[in-house]
Design an enzyme around this catalytic site. Structure first.
Site, PDB file in Angstrom:
ATOM      1  N   ASP A 183      26.877  17.895 -42.225  1.00  0.00           N
ATOM      2  CA  ASP A 183      27.725  17.247 -41.647  1.00  0.00           C
ATOM      3  C   ASP A 183      28.965  17.748 -41.018  1.00  0.00           C
ATOM      4  OD1 ASP A 183      26.002  15.161 -42.231  1.00  0.00           O
ATOM      5  OD2 ASP A 183      27.064  13.967 -43.557  1.00  0.00           O
ATOM      6  N   LYS A 238       6.924  -6.086 -34.406  1.00  0.00           N
ATOM      7  CA  LYS A 238       7.696  -7.027 -33.637  1.00  0.00           C
ATOM      8  C   LYS A 238       8.987  -7.226 -34.316  1.00  0.00           C
ATOM      9  CE  LYS A 238       7.730 -11.120 -30.936  1.00  0.00           C
ATOM     10  NZ  LYS A 238       9.156 -11.459 -31.155  1.00  0.00           N
ATOM     11  N   ARG A 266      18.994  -9.202 -22.835  1.00  0.00           N
ATOM     12  CA  ARG A 266      17.829  -9.732 -22.164  1.00  0.00           C
ATOM     13  C   ARG A 266      18.319 -11.173 -21.193  1.00  0.00           C
ATOM     14  NH1 ARG A 266      14.300 -13.839 -23.383  1.00  0.00           N
ATOM     15  NH2 ARG A 266      12.312 -13.750 -22.371  1.00  0.00           N
ATOM     16  N   GLU A 272      14.479  -2.795 -28.516  1.00  0.00           N
ATOM     17  CA  GLU A 272      15.203  -3.602 -29.352  1.00  0.00           C
ATOM     18  C   GLU A 272      16.315  -2.975 -30.444  1.00  0.00           C
ATOM     19  OE1 GLU A 272      13.583  -6.563 -29.238  1.00  0.00           O
ATOM     20  OE2 GLU A 272      13.838  -7.847 -31.031  1.00  0.00           O
ATOM     21  N   CYS A 317      19.900 -31.012 -73.657  1.00  0.00           N
ATOM     22  CA  CYS A 317      20.232 -31.117 -75.218  1.00  0.00           C
ATOM     23  C   CYS A 317      21.459 -32.011 -74.992  1.00  0.00           C
ATOM     24  CB  CYS A 317      20.121 -29.801 -75.807  1.00  0.00           C
ATOM     25  SG  CYS A 317      21.665 -28.902 -75.767  1.00  0.00           S
TER      26      CYS A 317
HETATM   27  S1  IVH Z   1       6.966  -5.985 -25.569  1.00  0.00           S
HETATM   28  C1  IVH Z   1       6.446  -8.774 -21.648  1.00  0.00           C
HETATM   29  N1  IVH Z   1       7.199  -5.167 -28.303  1.00  0.00           N
HETATM   30  O1  IVH Z   1       9.574  -9.848 -28.575  1.00  0.00           O
HETATM   31  C2  IVH Z   1       7.181  -8.593 -22.869  1.00  0.00           C
HETATM   32  N2  IVH Z   1       8.361  -6.915 -27.431  1.00  0.00           N
HETATM   33  O2  IVH Z   1       8.562 -12.283 -27.153  1.00  0.00           O
HETATM   34  C3  IVH Z   1       6.949  -7.170 -23.407  1.00  0.00           C
HETATM   35  N3  IVH Z   1       9.983  -7.851 -29.486  1.00  0.00           N
HETATM   36  O3  IVH Z   1      11.991 -10.453 -26.469  1.00  0.00           O
HETATM   37  C4  IVH Z   1       7.637  -7.227 -24.694  1.00  0.00           C
HETATM   38  N4  IVH Z   1       9.122  -6.341 -30.848  1.00  0.00           N
HETATM   39  O4  IVH Z   1      12.435  -8.480 -27.716  1.00  0.00           O
HETATM   40  C5  IVH Z   1       7.578  -6.129 -27.168  1.00  0.00           C
HETATM   41  N5  IVH Z   1       7.133  -4.211 -30.221  1.00  0.00           N
HETATM   42  C6  IVH Z   1       7.577  -5.033 -29.292  1.00  0.00           C
HETATM   43  C7  IVH Z   1       8.415  -6.128 -29.620  1.00  0.00           C
HETATM   44  C8  IVH Z   1       9.070  -7.070 -28.805  1.00  0.00           C
HETATM   45  C9  IVH Z   1      10.144  -7.185 -30.560  1.00  0.00           C
HETATM   46  C10 IVH Z   1      10.477  -8.839 -28.835  1.00  0.00           C
HETATM   47  C11 IVH Z   1      11.234  -8.566 -27.670  1.00  0.00           C
HETATM   48  C12 IVH Z   1      11.104  -9.672 -26.714  1.00  0.00           C
HETATM   49  C13 IVH Z   1      10.111 -10.649 -27.482  1.00  0.00           C
HETATM   50  C14 IVH Z   1       9.111 -11.145 -26.608  1.00  0.00           C
END
Ligand code: IVH
Length: 679
Positions: A34, A116, A137, A174, A412
């Site tokens: 670091d 996800k 978004r 994300e 008790c």
């Molecule tokens: S693909 C056409 N991959 O899920 C949409 N989405 O319901 C393509 N999300 O708002 C999205 N992990 O924020 C994709 N591995 C992943 C994801 C992901 C989280 C979220 C994303 C989106 C929501 C869709």
């Protein structure tokens, strides 16, 4: 004009700092200390301060935040950011796969699958390789410009690592907060008396949507890329998985858990495999996403309303749900601890129906301000006890009632007291209290104590409620007639239970001490006491001063032990147990090595060390006279932290305990072996 040499040095420094940033935040594998990184960073800062015209938008010095905005600008996404349809069970996944197969006209479909992420979707725009804009978004078509905030996220590259980057690239992904950073943030917020966050997602959202990006910079966020939007000047590959590979090569973080699988079997196997790892991942996920890997087939499948037909999210049971508190009452534990418990309207969370959640103690009820009638979010992850994480204060009914700690034990009727400085209120009934008696029996019989298999809650309830057994010694007076009479007790299980009780007569001193259930004496302390005193009589004869000679036994623990043995009733139970034939080998007292390199030191291990297993590390520390404890406190001398260290590391940082890595530990263990650390 800036002299050529200086401009060149600034460029080299930018590349170096960006590269080491990538090694550290994206690959989790730093190459330089670091200090060295800080030196390069400062040199670049100084050059830019002396020659402001050298400052570029992709300079890593720009990650520290900018003056606050009065509001976020709106950003129109070049390609909409759509949502995903959800599948909640295997039938829905099969139906998805069937629709894909029908559209494709073939059976073997290749899918790209990934976690996800439970964070916030963002879109990053790179023009000629340089990060120029980042947006939330929003409604999918228009989002908020959070460029300054995203610049502070170290895992996001400020420039694409390529000689010829695309003219335009939107990267979709994300933003998340890792569990360890979430814990540390909440601990810091608590220390400052500021509001804490209910979960990492809220913390990430709250941190990203700050008008003052300097606040975002002070929060630790991370990022994973999972796709692209608009692209110019790059011919897309044929497979979606190759897009991810290219993003990775350009130094974007892509989840290590991303894979390519075949058919519905492949999808479901992946779902279960990742599900088993879910609780161990360093971040929250709420499902997995399946995407058709063939990009041409993706285009053919197209979209319905606002979601693609070529992808679907398969959700895990939520680990957090909202429900109503029907009542708050209390449970009495083994040591008399009175724990407030929220009785809930049944709710399906973490894969089971939950009707109770712990509220820990009275202060916690006040801190969270939970009232009877409130709507609360309840969390259950893995095997942990469900807990109330937050109250929806805005939904509080008018007739919501506050919880009052009972003055008398509900089991008790003895007085409930809460001692000065203690978070926990206790029933003073001791073993007179049936609730405590039951818990004491269960503890006595538990696996790490006398290990009586088959002596579960249902049986203990009956034994105590029917007055058959009053204390652990009573277990050894059970016979077939008494046991076979119990409800739901078949002859076979009665025989097994009696055999298990019989077998438990031969034990070890450490197990016996632990089984007594002395307050503040856990398994580790019981072992220390057994080793130090060698016999039960020596332990029972020890006064507080003698007890404090045992490593890691302080005044509080010493007092608990002395009080326990001073109680005539406890001595009688011990005598009865011995008379019933409970025995163990006794030995000469073994006082701890007082000469080893770690004599008198207490260490805590957390995370995975690169070259030693935990048992090896423990063995070497103990051989050097040190003690390994299970949790971090002010008395801890060192915390040895390896990869994926969790809350213990955070705690150590909070308490200012010295943190060692494996190398530093080895140096302490073998001071003479300095510099010879080859394995
Ligand atoms: S693909 C056409 N991959 O899920 C949409 N989405 O319901 C393509 N999300 O708002 C999205 N992990 O924020 C994709 N591995 C992943 C994801 C992901 C989280 C979220 C994303 C989106 C929501 C869709």
């Amino acid at each position: 004009m800036v002299p050529q040499g200086i401009a060149e040095r600034a460029r080299v420094l930018r590349d170096l700092v960006n590269y080491h940033n990538y090694r550290y935040y994206v690959l989790d594998s730093p190459e330089i200390p670091d200090k060295e990184y800080d030196r390069l960073f400062r040199e670049l800062q100084e050059l830019e301060a002396a020659h402001p015209e050298l400052l570029t938008p992709d300079s890593p010095t720009q990650r520290v935040g900018a003056p606050p905005l009065s509001e976020f600008a709106q950003v129109a996404h070049r390609q909409p950011m759509l949502s995903l349809n959800n599948a909640f069970d295997e039938a829905e996944v099969s139906a998805f796969d069937r629709r894909v197969r029908e559209a494709a006209g073939r059976d073997d479909i290749e899918y790209e699958v990934d976690p996800k992420f439970d964070g916030l979707a963002i879109s990053l725009t790179f023009e000629n390789g340089v990060f120029t804009q980042g947006a939330t978004r929003g409604d999918g078509y228009t989002g908020e410009d959070v460029t300054q905030n995203l610049r502070t996220v170290s895992a996001i590259p400020l420039r694409i690592a390529a000689d010829k980057p695309p003219k335009l690239l939107e990267v979709r992904g994300e933003v998340l907060m890792l569990h360890k950073d979430f814990e540390a943030l909440n601990a810091a917020q608590r220390a400052k008396g500021e509001k804490t966050f209910a979960n990492p997602r809220n913390a990430a959202a709250g941190s990203l949507r700050q008008l003052d990006s300097r606040i975002t910079a002070s929060r630790k966020l991370t990022f994973f890329a999972y796709g692209v939007g608009e692209v110019e000047g790059w011919t897309l590959p044929k497979k979606f998985s190759d897009i991810l590979l290219q993003l990775k090569a350009w130094h974007f973080p892509v989840a290590a858990e991303s894979e390519v699988v075949h058919g519905v079997d492949g999808l479901l196997k992946y779902f279960h495999r990742l599900g088993e790892k879910r609780d161990k991942l360093p971040f929250d996920i709420d499902g997995v996403v399946y995407k058709v890997n063939d990009l041409r087939l993706q285009t053919e499948l197209g979209y319905v309303s606002r979601a693609p037909r070529f992808a679907i999210a398969h959700k895990y049971p939520a680990q957090e749900e909202i429900t109503q508190v029907l009542d708050i009452d209390v449970q009495v534990g083994r040591t008399g601890a009175i724990t407030p418990v929220a009785r809930l309207a049944p709710v399906f969370v973490g894969g089971v129906t939950v009707t109770n959640a712990t509220l820990h103690n009275e202060d916690e009820v006040r801190r969270k301000d939970v009232r009877i009638g409130d709507w609360v979010s309840v969390r259950r992850a893995g095997d942990v006890i469900p807990e109330v994480v937050a109250v929806m204060h805005e939904r509080r009914p008018k007739d919501a009632r506050e919880f009052v700690m009972p003055k008398k034990c509900p089991v008790c009727g003895s007085h409930v007291v809460r001692e000065e400085g203690e978070a926990v209120a206790r029933c003073t009934g001791g073993l007179y209290c049936p609730a405590q008696r039951k818990q004491a029996l269960l503890h006595f019989a538990s696996r790490r104590a006398l290990d009586i298999e088959g002596l579960g809650e249902k049986i203990v309830d009956q034994l105590v409620d029917n007055g058959i057994v009053h204390n652990p010694a009573g277990l050894y007076k059970l016979d077939m007639a008494k046991v076979a009479n119990l409800e739901r007790m078949a002859e076979k299980s009665a025989t097994n239970l009696l055999a298990a009780i019989e077998k438990s007569r031969g034990t070890t001193l450490a197990r016996f001490i632990y089984a007594l259930g002395i307050r503040n004496v856990g398994e580790a302390t019981a072992k220390d006491l057994a080793r130090h005193f060698g016999s039960l009589d020596a332990l029972m004869a020890a006064d507080e001063e003698a007890l404090m000679q045992v490593p890691d036994v302080g005044p509080v623990v010493a007092q608990s032990i002395a009080q326990f043995f001073a109680e005539q009733h406890n001595r009688e139970v011990i005598e009865q147990l011995r008379a019933a034939g409970v025995h163990w080998p006794e030995s000469a007292p073994q006082r701890k090595a007082e000469s080893g390199a770690l004599a008198g030191k207490t260490l805590v291990l957390t995370g995975t060390l690169p070259n030693m297993t935990r048992d090896e590390a423990r063995g070497r520390i103990e051989a050097a006279g040190g003690k390994v404890a299970g949790s971090v406190s002010k008395k801890t001398d060192y915390v040895v932290a390896g990869a994926d260290a969790g809350s213990k590391l955070t705690k150590a940082q909070e308490l200012g305990v010295t943190i060692l890595d494996e190398e530093a530990l080895l140096r302490l263990l073998e001071p003479e072996a300095q510099g010879k650390l080859d394995f």
